[in-house]
Design an enzyme around this catalytic site. Structure first.
Site, PDB file in Angstrom:
ATOM      1  N   SER A  57       1.158   7.030  -9.565  1.00 21.02           N
ATOM      2  CA  SER A  57       1.100   5.630  -9.125  1.00 21.02           C
ATOM      3  C   SER A  57      -0.110   5.436  -8.225  1.00 21.02           C
ATOM      4  O   SER A  57      -0.491   6.347  -7.473  1.00 21.02           O
ATOM      5  CB  SER A  57       2.366   5.256  -8.346  1.00 21.02           C
ATOM      6  OG  SER A  57       2.238   3.979  -7.746  1.00 21.02           O
ATOM      7  N   TYR A  71       7.808   6.365  -0.753  1.00 18.89           N
ATOM      8  CA  TYR A  71       7.583   6.479  -2.196  1.00 18.89           C
ATOM      9  C   TYR A  71       6.162   6.972  -2.475  1.00 18.89           C
ATOM     10  O   TYR A  71       5.941   7.861  -3.308  1.00 18.89           O
ATOM     11  CB  TYR A  71       7.820   5.120  -2.848  1.00 18.89           C
ATOM     12  CG  TYR A  71       7.433   5.043  -4.314  1.00 18.89           C
ATOM     13  CD1 TYR A  71       8.290   5.528  -5.296  1.00 18.89           C
ATOM     14  CD2 TYR A  71       6.216   4.470  -4.705  1.00 18.89           C
ATOM     15  CE1 TYR A  71       7.942   5.448  -6.638  1.00 18.89           C
ATOM     16  CE2 TYR A  71       5.870   4.388  -6.043  1.00 18.89           C
ATOM     17  CZ  TYR A  71       6.738   4.880  -7.002  1.00 18.89           C
ATOM     18  OH  TYR A  71       6.384   4.802  -8.333  1.00 18.89           O
TER      19      TYR A  71
END
Length: 252
Positions: free
Chosen positions: A145, A158
């Site tokens: 990501s 995250y």
């Protein structure tokens, strides 16, 4: 690196196959006539995907209902590959993203996210690297990501898991340098999937299909870190370059 031996189908293992991007990637392979092994927890959704993939043209589609975060990667990956009859490409595409506020307040939630997104993913990636290295060819593609490029207040827990995944996969790629092997981390920007369904309305997001096209191509060409869509390379170059005094004031 290769599309299988002449006259054969590409054999693909997709871990986390029911996620939006993984499903879109499986559809691309199916349309090419690949042989698929789809792995995820939900047996019912896997069976529906199997039917869809065969309808799209997959040469074969096997499924395995498996809790990837709890399973032993070394033994289970070997079994999955044996059932498929070999493997050319391995995709790892699962993660969880509970709210930052929840993970920060409840460390059991943070632990679950860390164990799923980093520990489990890393162990499956290492098992895949060992298997591919033993056979001397093949590709490993892991979904990362853009969040992992810099810690931001809105999602730094995250993001830390994704940063770890990127470092690991880039290291595997370095280990593979000079061989017929590939390891790539694909780093999407915000993407319209079930994971982002609760994002604020009006936020621009890429489609799962556009990210899947990058992931599919990454199995055969390009560097070890690839952004999806590709314009995120330029965006994150700027974000990483921001000096701290400016970055700490930015709402990004």
């Amino acid at each position: 690196t290769d599309r299988g031996l002449p006259g054969t189908q590409v054999r693909v293992v997709i871990l986390g196959a029911t996620s939006g991007i993984a499903t879109a990637t499986a559809r691309l392979y199916a349309a090419e006539g690949a042989a698929l092994m789809l792995v995820a927890r939900d047996a019912g959704r896997l069976e529906a995907l199997r039917t869809e993939m065969l309808g799209l043209g997959a040469a074969a589609c096997r499924t395995a209902a498996l809790d990837l975060a709890a399973a032993d990667p070394h033994s289970r990956l070997a079994d999955l590959v044996e059932q498929l009859g070999g493997v050319d490409h391995i995709h790892i595409a699962y993660a969880i993203m509970p709210a930052q506020s929840l993970a920060a307040a409840d460390l059991s939630v943070a632990r679950s996210m860390m164990e799923t997104n980093y520990v489990s993913t890393a162990l499956w990636a290492l098992a895949a690297a060992n298997l591919l290295e033993a056979q001397g060819r093949g590709s490993l593609v892991v979904l990362g990501s853009v969040a992992g490029d810099r810690g931001r207040r809105r999602n730094f827990i995250y993001a830390s898991t994704k940063a770890g995944v990127e470092t690991l996969v880039e290291g595997i790629a370095h280990r593979f340098a000079g061989t017929a092997l590939r390891a790539v981390v694909v780093k999407p920007g915000p993407t319209a999937t079930a994971m982002t369904a609760t994002s604020p309305p009006g936020r621009r997001m890429a489609s799962a299909e556009s990210v899947a096209r990058v992931a599919r191509a990454a199995a055969e060409r390009g560097g070890p870190v690839q952004y999806a869509p590709r314009h995120w390379w330029w965006i994150m170059l700027v974000v990483r370059a921001l000096p701290w005094w400016l970055f700490r004031r930015a709402n990004i």
